[in-house]
Design a protein around this motif. Structure first.
Motif, short mmCIF file in Angstrom:
data_model
loop_
_atom_site.label_atom_id
_atom_site.label_comp_id
_atom_site.label_asym_id
_atom_site.label_seq_id
_atom_site.Cartn_x
_atom_site.Cartn_y
_atom_site.Cartn_z
N ARG A 197 7.10 43.87 19.09
CA ARG A 197 6.56 42.53 19.27
C ARG A 197 6.08 42.32 20.70
NH1 ARG A 197 9.69 37.25 17.01
NH2 ARG A 197 9.62 38.62 15.19
N GLU A 198 6.72 43.01 21.63
CA GLU A 198 6.35 42.87 23.03
C GLU A 198 4.92 43.36 23.29
OE1 GLU A 198 8.46 41.42 25.45
OE2 GLU A 198 9.29 40.84 23.51
N ALA A 199 4.45 44.30 22.48
CA ALA A 199 3.13 44.90 22.73
C ALA A 199 1.99 43.91 22.51
CB ALA A 199 2.93 46.13 21.84
N VAL A 200 2.24 42.85 21.74
CA VAL A 200 1.19 41.85 21.49
C VAL A 200 1.53 40.51 22.14
CG1 VAL A 200 0.41 42.95 19.36
CG2 VAL A 200 2.22 41.23 19.25
N ARG A 201 2.51 40.50 23.01
CA ARG A 201 2.86 39.24 23.68
C ARG A 201 1.66 38.72 24.46
NH1 ARG A 201 7.46 39.04 28.23
NH2 ARG A 201 8.78 39.65 26.46
N GLY A 202 1.28 37.47 24.21
CA GLY A 202 0.15 36.84 24.90
C GLY A 202 -1.18 37.04 24.22
N LEU A 203 -1.24 37.93 23.22
CA LEU A 203 -2.53 38.19 22.57
C LEU A 203 -3.04 36.97 21.82
CD1 LEU A 203 -4.62 40.42 22.14
CD2 LEU A 203 -3.46 41.00 20.00
N ASP A 204 -2.12 36.15 21.30
CA ASP A 204 -2.55 34.97 20.54
C ASP A 204 -3.20 33.90 21.41
OD1 ASP A 204 -0.29 34.16 21.87
OD2 ASP A 204 0.82 33.53 20.10
N GLY A 205 -3.25 34.12 22.70
CA GLY A 205 -3.94 33.20 23.59
C GLY A 205 -5.44 33.44 23.65
N TYR A 206 -5.90 34.51 23.01
CA TYR A 206 -7.32 34.85 23.00
C TYR A 206 -7.93 34.54 21.63
CZ TYR A 206 -6.13 37.49 27.20
OH TYR A 206 -5.70 37.85 28.45
N SER A 207 -9.17 34.12 21.64
CA SER A 207 -9.85 33.82 20.38
C SER A 207 -10.49 35.06 19.77
CB SER A 207 -10.93 32.75 20.58
OG SER A 207 -11.97 33.24 21.44
N HIS A 208 -10.85 36.04 20.61
CA HIS A 208 -11.52 37.25 20.13
C HIS A 208 -10.90 38.48 20.78
CE1 HIS A 208 -14.45 34.14 19.16
NE2 HIS A 208 -15.03 34.98 18.33
N ILE A 209 -11.02 39.60 20.09
CA ILE A 209 -10.52 40.86 20.63
C ILE A 209 -11.54 41.96 20.38
CG2 ILE A 209 -8.07 40.31 20.45
CD1 ILE A 209 -8.00 41.78 17.78
N TRP A 210 -11.46 43.00 21.19
CA TRP A 210 -12.25 44.21 21.00
C TRP A 210 -11.42 45.24 20.24
CZ3 TRP A 210 -17.27 44.27 21.93
CH2 TRP A 210 -17.80 43.46 22.94
N LEU A 211 -12.03 45.88 19.27
CA LEU A 211 -11.40 46.98 18.55
C LEU A 211 -12.15 48.26 18.91
CD1 LEU A 211 -11.08 45.41 14.98
CD2 LEU A 211 -9.44 45.30 16.87
N GLY A 238 -8.82 51.05 5.84
CA GLY A 238 -8.12 52.25 6.28
C GLY A 238 -8.63 52.84 7.58
N THR A 239 -9.64 52.24 8.19
CA THR A 239 -10.20 52.78 9.44
C THR A 239 -9.13 52.82 10.54
OG1 THR A 239 -12.45 52.02 8.98
CG2 THR A 239 -11.86 52.35 11.29
N PRO A 240 -8.97 53.97 11.20
CA PRO A 240 -8.00 54.06 12.30
C PRO A 240 -8.51 53.35 13.56
CG PRO A 240 -9.14 56.15 12.01
CD PRO A 240 -9.60 55.27 10.90
N ILE A 241 -7.61 52.64 14.21
CA ILE A 241 -7.93 51.92 15.43
C ILE A 241 -7.17 52.57 16.59
CG2 ILE A 241 -7.71 49.69 16.62
CD1 ILE A 241 -8.05 48.38 13.87
N TYR A 242 -7.90 52.85 17.67
CA TYR A 242 -7.31 53.55 18.81
C TYR A 242 -6.87 52.62 19.93
CZ TYR A 242 -8.64 58.00 16.78
OH TYR A 242 -8.76 59.09 15.95
N ASP A 243 -7.47 51.45 20.01
CA ASP A 243 -7.06 50.52 21.06
C ASP A 243 -7.53 49.11 20.71
OD1 ASP A 243 -5.78 49.70 23.33
OD2 ASP A 243 -7.16 50.64 24.75
N ILE A 244 -6.86 48.15 21.29
CA ILE A 244 -7.19 46.73 21.12
C ILE A 244 -7.16 46.11 22.51
CG2 ILE A 244 -6.40 44.52 20.18
CD1 ILE A 244 -5.10 46.20 17.88
N LYS A 245 -8.23 45.40 22.84
CA LYS A 245 -8.32 44.76 24.15
C LYS A 245 -8.78 43.31 23.97
CE LYS A 245 -9.68 49.10 26.42
NZ LYS A 245 -8.46 49.34 27.20
N PRO A 246 -8.33 42.41 24.81
CA PRO A 246 -8.80 41.02 24.70
C PRO A 246 -10.25 40.88 25.14
CG PRO A 246 -7.41 41.27 26.64
CD PRO A 246 -7.32 42.57 25.89
N TYR A 247 -10.96 39.99 24.48
CA TYR A 247 -12.33 39.64 24.86
C TYR A 247 -12.24 38.59 25.97
CZ TYR A 247 -17.04 37.65 24.47
OH TYR A 247 -18.30 37.19 24.73
N LEU A 248 -12.89 38.87 27.09
CA LEU A 248 -12.87 37.96 28.24
C LEU A 248 -14.25 37.32 28.39
CD1 LEU A 248 -10.98 40.21 30.80
CD2 LEU A 248 -10.02 38.45 29.29
#
Length: 224
Positions: free
Chosen positions: A40-54, A124-134
């Protein structure tokens, strides 16, 4: 690199997937992390962003050969452009990049699950990273769009009520939006040809004529 997560979407095959993320905003999908990344710690604060990069893999094209030039669908498949001037899936490294809306973060038996909309990824597409959209860094209103400066115009969709009733109510807007983007290869224009698209466990058959998509059949998707 190794996948940190996989996406669950309504597309069991490549055909019909929007050509860009965000084009059909009503498309819903879930991102489920691999066991070692379910903290759960890995996504702490992510809900503060409206969009993300996959950052993800064109997993169906991993072994496909690449070419210095490709035929972009946006240009009708008749003109060649440099592969690095396009978002073609046939690349030296089969890596994709998508900006999606983050609708929420849920805690489940499978750990943190990200609910997203507007994704252009196959199930089923594999995702390698997730980053917040700034917005201050990633939004460039003055940017030029090359040979694809604007989103293509949506087509009208003729979806008979009897056939639409076979689609789950919460999937109807998304399916209609996908059809409006004209899933056909751009070099095909036969108004009598009927195409089949898998979506949300259904097989949707349609044809396109005079700027309108005509849905002709909706049945349950066949395995295999």
């Amino acid at each position: 690199m190794r996948p940190i997560a996989h996406i669950h979407s309504d597309f069991s095959t490549k055909f019909g997937i929007p050509r860009q993320s965000g084009v059909v905003e009503s498309l819903q999908a879930e991102i489920v992390f691999e066991p070692e990344f379910r903290s759960r710690e890995a996504v702490r604060g992510l809900d503060g962003y409206s969009h993300i990069w996959l950052i993800w893999e064109f997993s169906e094209n991993v072994d496909a050969p690449w070419s210095p030039t490709v035929r972009p669908p946006r240009l009708g498949g008749n003109v060649r452009m440099g592969v690095f001037a396009t978002r073609s899936p046939f690349r030296p490294n089969a890596i994709g990049l998508s900006c999606v809306r983050l609708e929420g973060v849920e805690q489940t038996a499978e750990g943190s699950v990200l609910l997203v909309s507007g994704a252009d990824l196959m199930d089923g597409t594999p995702i390698y990273d997730i980053k917040p959209y700034l917005p201050y860094a990633d939004c460039k209103p003055e940017a030029s769009g090359g040979f694809a400066p604007q989103r293509g115009e949506a087509l009208a969709v003729d979806f008979p009520a009897e056939l639409l009733s076979r689609v789950p109510e919460d999937k109807r807007d998304a399916l209609t939006g996908v059809l409006a983007q004209d899933p056909r290869p751009h070099y095909q224009s036969d108004p009598q040809r009927v195409y089949g698209m898998a979506f949300a466990g259904l097989e949707v058959r349609f044809r396109v004529a005079d700027g309108t998509v005509y849905v002709v059949e909706v049945t349950e998707e066949r395995d295999g």
